[in-house]
Design a protein around this motif. Structure first.
Motif, PDB file in Angstrom:
ATOM      1  N   PRO A   1      24.348  -6.485 -13.079  1.00  0.00           N
ATOM      2  CA  PRO A   1      24.278  -8.000 -12.601  1.00  0.00           C
ATOM      3  C   PRO A   1      24.402  -8.720 -13.828  1.00  0.00           C
ATOM      4  CG  PRO A   1      22.099  -6.596 -12.930  1.00  0.00           C
ATOM      5  CD  PRO A   1      23.153  -5.626 -13.178  1.00  0.00           C
TER       6      PRO A   1
ATOM      7  N   ASP B   1      15.951  -7.000 -13.099  1.00  0.00           N
ATOM      8  CA  ASP B   1      15.949  -8.380 -12.502  1.00  0.00           C
ATOM      9  C   ASP B   1      15.725  -9.182 -13.386  1.00  0.00           C
ATOM     10  OD1 ASP B   1      16.991  -7.275 -10.386  1.00  0.00           O
ATOM     11  OD2 ASP B   1      14.993  -7.326  -9.021  1.00  0.00           O
TER      12      ASP B   1
ATOM     13  N   LEU C   1      23.000 -12.353 -13.120  1.00  0.00           N
ATOM     14  CA  LEU C   1      21.498 -12.604 -13.161  1.00  0.00           C
ATOM     15  C   LEU C   1      21.175 -12.632 -14.572  1.00  0.00           C
ATOM     16  CD1 LEU C   1      18.777 -12.904 -11.664  1.00  0.00           C
ATOM     17  CD2 LEU C   1      18.795 -10.346 -11.434  1.00  0.00           C
ATOM     18  N   TRP C   2      21.727 -11.713 -15.412  1.00  0.00           N
ATOM     19  CA  TRP C   2      21.221 -11.651 -16.670  1.00  0.00           C
ATOM     20  C   TRP C   2      21.705 -12.897 -17.551  1.00  0.00           C
ATOM     21  CZ3 TRP C   2      23.344  -6.006 -17.819  1.00  0.00           C
ATOM     22  CH2 TRP C   2      22.667  -4.920 -17.320  1.00  0.00           C
TER      23      TRP C   2
ATOM     24  N   ASN D   1      19.172 -15.691 -16.665  1.00  0.00           N
ATOM     25  CA  ASN D   1      17.842 -15.314 -17.274  1.00  0.00           C
ATOM     26  C   ASN D   1      17.957 -15.788 -18.649  1.00  0.00           C
ATOM     27  OD1 ASN D   1      16.801 -14.398 -14.892  1.00  0.00           O
ATOM     28  ND2 ASN D   1      17.356 -12.254 -15.486  1.00  0.00           N
TER      29      ASN D   1
END
Length: 308
Positions: free
Chosen positions: A94, A249, A97-98, A101
């Motif tokens: 992902p 996540d 998503l990383w 973040n």
């Protein structure tokens, strides 16, 4: 009776000797021009250093467009050019998503540490109070404490607050400033003419207005340097994500790369083409940020050197 004209008496003329040439004062001889050979040597040395610094990233980009069997062939131009690695990495991990973040943590860490460090530095530079120098010395002394010494106590604090497993410990500590950035910004504030603030005070400005309307705009290069330093430190930080993050996540990009390395690198699958591709995706934002702030960064470094 007629008058006769009498000749005017002759005035003797003096022979004037030719003026002697005035000897110009002897000065220092003009400095000889730098030999052409020396210039060639300097340019050659700079070219070698440039290649040494740029080559690893060029190799990384080239390897990201190679198939698995050709990653380590050490050719900058791939024999078989492919985009499959960039498509595969988004399916295997992902990455989006990383990246989100990492952007969240890095932006908050950069903004908080720049503002908090500037406020503390302004206090040490502008105000006069008893024990100021001793207190500033204590702040600088904190830079001598290794991070390993405070790692466990800080973890226990965040764990007691129920923040482990979240992104908060990765940036919230910057709310209290950084000793290095406080020192850097304080040097800039000390270089500002104090007459500016005295004149502003006579015009009715308070301390907060002098800080935001005068001090901060005049120290913009230093603020940019602080922001770039912290952006790079937060974006590439691996230690804190390893300590506080458990769920994939919540992983940042460095923590995600560590997972990919364990899975596709030394884990036994040996998909190094995915590792180098993820590394390129991780590095590109830092290059873009540096080029956007390059001018202010260089001005800030040069001004810091002039401060002595």
């Amino acid at each position: 009776m007629t008058s006769t004209d009498t000749p005017a008496p002759r005035v003797p003329t003096l022979a004037v000797a030719p003026a002697a040439p005035v000897e110009e004062p002897r000065g220092r001889p003009p400095a000889p021009a730098r030999p052409k050979l020396a210039r060639i040597v300097i340019w050659a040395l700079l070219a070698v250093l440039t290649v040494a610094f740029v080559y690893p990233f060029v190799w990384l980009v080239s390897a990201s467009f190679k198939p698995r069997s050709e990653v380590f062939d050490n050719k900058l131009i791939p024999d078989h050019f492919t985009f499959d690695n960039y498509l595969s990495i988004w399916h295997e991990a992902p990455m989006g998503l990383w990246l989100m973040n990492s952007v969240f943590v890095t932006v908050l860490a950069t903004v908080t540490v720049t503002i908090s460090s500037a406020c503390v530095a302004w206090g040490f530079a502008h105000f006069r109070f008893k024990g100021r120098d001793a207190l500033f010395g204590v702040v600088l002394a904190t830079m001598m404490i290794p991070g390993a010494v405070t790692m466990i106590p800080v973890y226990l604090i965040w764990d007691s607050l129920g923040m482990t497993g979240t992104l908060t410990p990765l940036w919230a500590g910057n709310l209290f400033g950084s000793a290095f950035y406080i020192f850097l910004l304080r040097q800039f504030f000390l270089g500002l003419p104090r007459e500016l603030f005295e004149a502003a005070k006579l015009d009715g400005a308070n301390n907060w207005q002098m800080f935001t309307k005068i001090a901060l705009p005049l120290t913009k290069p230093a603020l940019v340097v602080t922001a770039l330093f912290e952006f790079q430190a937060s974006w590439t930080d691996l230690m804190k994500p390893l300590i506080y993050l458990r769920d994939s996540d919540t992983f940042t990009v460095p923590r995600g790369l560590k997972t990919l390395l364990d899975q596709f690198g030394f884990g036994g699958e040996w998909h190094w083409e995915l590792i180098v591709t993820a590394s390129v995706i991780t590095t590109l934002p830092m290059i873009v940020i540096f080029f956007l702030g390059q001018r202010q960064f260089i001005d800030g470094i040069a001004t810091t050197g002039n401060k002595g």
